[in-house]
Design an enzyme around this catalytic site. Sequence first.
Site, mmCIF file in Angstrom:
data_model
loop_
_atom_site.group_PDB
_atom_site.id
_atom_site.type_symbol
_atom_site.label_atom_id
_atom_site.label_comp_id
_atom_site.label_asym_id
_atom_site.label_seq_id
_atom_site.Cartn_x
_atom_site.Cartn_y
_atom_site.Cartn_z
ATOM 1 N N HIS A 199 33.058 -26.270 -23.988
ATOM 2 C CA HIS A 199 32.293 -26.705 -22.814
ATOM 3 C C HIS A 199 31.207 -25.665 -22.541
ATOM 4 O O HIS A 199 31.509 -24.535 -22.169
ATOM 5 C CB HIS A 199 33.245 -26.820 -21.608
ATOM 6 C CG HIS A 199 32.637 -27.435 -20.396
ATOM 7 N ND1 HIS A 199 31.691 -26.812 -19.627
ATOM 8 C CD2 HIS A 199 32.857 -28.639 -19.804
ATOM 9 C CE1 HIS A 199 31.346 -27.595 -18.614
ATOM 10 N NE2 HIS A 199 32.044 -28.700 -18.703
ATOM 11 N N HIS A 213 37.427 -20.804 -13.681
ATOM 12 C CA HIS A 213 36.513 -19.670 -13.831
ATOM 13 C C HIS A 213 36.344 -18.911 -12.511
ATOM 14 O O HIS A 213 36.626 -19.427 -11.433
ATOM 15 C CB HIS A 213 35.148 -20.126 -14.355
ATOM 16 C CG HIS A 213 34.515 -21.252 -13.590
ATOM 17 N ND1 HIS A 213 34.994 -22.539 -13.602
ATOM 18 C CD2 HIS A 213 33.424 -21.281 -12.789
ATOM 19 C CE1 HIS A 213 34.235 -23.318 -12.855
ATOM 20 N NE2 HIS A 213 33.280 -22.581 -12.335
ATOM 21 N N GLU A 271 28.287 -20.551 -6.053
ATOM 22 C CA GLU A 271 27.937 -21.955 -6.277
ATOM 23 C C GLU A 271 28.009 -22.766 -4.985
ATOM 24 O O GLU A 271 29.004 -22.722 -4.268
ATOM 25 C CB GLU A 271 28.892 -22.586 -7.294
ATOM 26 C CG GLU A 271 28.947 -21.887 -8.631
ATOM 27 C CD GLU A 271 30.035 -22.466 -9.525
ATOM 28 O OE1 GLU A 271 30.736 -23.406 -9.089
ATOM 29 O OE2 GLU A 271 30.202 -21.975 -10.656
ATOM 30 N N TYR A 308 32.343 -36.742 -9.492
ATOM 31 C CA TYR A 308 32.187 -35.488 -10.239
ATOM 32 C C TYR A 308 33.442 -35.278 -11.072
ATOM 33 O O TYR A 308 34.563 -35.389 -10.555
ATOM 34 C CB TYR A 308 31.964 -34.325 -9.273
ATOM 35 C CG TYR A 308 31.833 -32.980 -9.957
ATOM 36 C CD1 TYR A 308 30.868 -32.774 -10.944
ATOM 37 C CD2 TYR A 308 32.668 -31.926 -9.618
ATOM 38 C CE1 TYR A 308 30.755 -31.544 -11.579
ATOM 39 C CE2 TYR A 308 32.554 -30.694 -10.244
ATOM 40 C CZ TYR A 308 31.596 -30.518 -11.222
ATOM 41 O OH TYR A 308 31.487 -29.303 -11.851
ATOM 42 N N HIS A 355 31.869 -22.127 -3.832
ATOM 43 C CA HIS A 355 32.745 -21.202 -4.551
ATOM 44 C C HIS A 355 31.940 -19.922 -4.757
ATOM 45 O O HIS A 355 31.040 -19.866 -5.603
ATOM 46 C CB HIS A 355 33.199 -21.803 -5.878
ATOM 47 C CG HIS A 355 33.874 -23.132 -5.708
ATOM 48 N ND1 HIS A 355 33.377 -24.296 -6.229
ATOM 49 C CD2 HIS A 355 35.007 -23.470 -5.045
ATOM 50 C CE1 HIS A 355 34.173 -25.308 -5.909
ATOM 51 N NE2 HIS A 355 35.175 -24.825 -5.189
ATOM 52 N N HIS A 399 38.145 -20.978 -9.123
ATOM 53 C CA HIS A 399 38.054 -22.416 -8.919
ATOM 54 C C HIS A 399 38.023 -23.114 -10.271
ATOM 55 O O HIS A 399 38.003 -22.472 -11.320
ATOM 56 C CB HIS A 399 36.832 -22.791 -8.079
ATOM 57 C CG HIS A 399 35.520 -22.303 -8.632
ATOM 58 N ND1 HIS A 399 35.144 -20.985 -8.617
ATOM 59 C CD2 HIS A 399 34.491 -22.973 -9.216
ATOM 60 C CE1 HIS A 399 33.937 -20.850 -9.152
ATOM 61 N NE2 HIS A 399 33.530 -22.039 -9.536
#
Length: 470
Positions: free
Chosen positions: A310, A353, A359, A368, A383, A389
Site C-alpha cells: 500500500h 500507523h 491528518e 472511506y 489523527h 490510528h
Amino acid sequence: SAAMWRSVARRAEAELQHGSFGGFFHSEALAGALPRKQNSPQQPPYGLYPELLSGSAFTVPRAKNRYAWFYRIRPSVQHSSHNATAFSTYEHWAHPTWVSPPFKHVCPPAQFRFSPIAAPASSADFVDGTVTIAANGNPAAQDGCAANVYAMDTCMSTRGRYLRHMDGDVLILPQEGALEVRTEFGDLRVEPQEMALVQRGTVFQVNLAPGTTSARGYYMENFGDFFVIPELGPIGISGGLAHPRHFLAPSARYEEAEGDFELVSKFMGNLFRSPLKYSPFDVVAWYGNLAPVKYDMRLFCAINTVTYDHPDPSINTVMSSYTSTPGLANCDFVIFPPRWVPSEGTFRPPWFHRNVMSEFMGLLHGTYDAKPDSFKPGASSIHNRFVPHGPDGQAVEAGSKLDTTKPERYSGTLAFMWETRLPWHPTEYALQSLHDVGYPECWGSVPKRFDPLARPPAVEPYGFPGEKRH
C-alpha cells in the site's frame, strides 16, 4: 479553439480561461481595456484605474512571485472606509463559530471524530454558516491553517456582503449544492467533486448557484506559503496527479453598483465588519498569476501500485503549501478518488500507523475504505502527530480475507486529507457540540491474532510472485 475547450471543460464553462496553475492569465471584459505595453499608463483605457495586487514580497525569486494587475472603475481604497473616522467603522466581530488559532485550551493526544454540522436554524450565508473544526499555527505569523465546514441557505449577494481574507488562501470543497464564487477577477461555478481556490487578499462572495437552495461543504484557510502542485519526478513530464492545464480561471466581469453593502475582513485572526458604498467587483480587465482557480477532482490522474503493498498517501497529493524545509509541507491537500486497487498478497486498506505529520480527514461523497460504515459525508476526523490510528475492526476483517488475485475498483467515493506539519487543535465549539467521544471504540473490535505455534512457511512468498497465482 472550441475543440480544445470541449476536451477539458463543459460547454457551460466557455467563459472560463483555459490555462496553467500558477501561470499567467489575461482577461478583459471590454475590448482594449487591458494595456499590453505597460502596467500603469498615464491615461489608462476607458478611464480605468490600474491597481497592483501583490501576493509575495517584491524580491522573492521570480518562480515564486505572485501578483495581478487590475484595471478597475474605482481604486479599492474606495471599497473600504476612507473618512475621518475610518478606524471606528471597522467593527470587530466575535463570530460564535468561525475562530482562529492559537487556542489556549488543552488538546489531548487522542483520536478525534466530529459529526457533520446541522442545517442552519435560521437564514445563514457562507460567513454566518462557517464552523471551525480545528486549526494550527498563527495567521499573524503566516503559519499553519484552519479546517472549517459551512452550511448555508442564503447568498452573500442577497445581503450585499463581501469577504476579504487577508490572512490566507481559501480552499473550498463543496459537499452538497453547487456554488457561485464571485471574485474581483470574475465568477466561478463550483460543484461537488470540484474545488475552488481563492488567493489571499482577493475580495469575493460565496453564493448559491442558480437552482441551488442550500449547500454545505468544507474549506481550508491556508496561512502559510502559496499552494503549488507537486513535482512529478520519476512519474514523468506530461501526466499523473493534477495537471496544470485543468485549473481554470475566471474571465473578467464587472459591475458598477452603488448601495449599502458590507465588507467582512479577516485580518490577523480577527473578523471585522465595515460599510461599503460601491461594489468591489468593478474590475474591467486584469492579468497575472494570483488569480482564483477551480479544479475538477474527477480529472485527477491517480497513481497506484500495480504489484504489492500500500503506497504512502502522498501519491494522491493535489497541491501543497511548503515550508522552507525541502519536502516539508505546511499543508498537503490529498484526495482519495475512485481508482483501481490491484495489489496482490497485500492488506489493501490503509495500514496501522503513527506519523509525524498530522491528518485532518473529510468525506465529500460515498464511503472511506478504512472506515466503511462509520465515517459519513460531512464528518471530520483528526489523527495528530504520532497518535496511533488505522482501519477499524470491520475493515481489518474484510481486508484480511479478501481475494487479492482480483483487482478492486473503488467507485462512488471521494475522501480528502489536509496533512500538516503542525498538530490540529480542535476548537472548543467542535469539542463541545460535534465531538464523537466514542470514536476510539472502533478499534476495540480489532482481534488479537498472535499465535506462537503458527509457524510461517520456510520460504516467505513474494507479494507479487511474477507468475499467476493458482
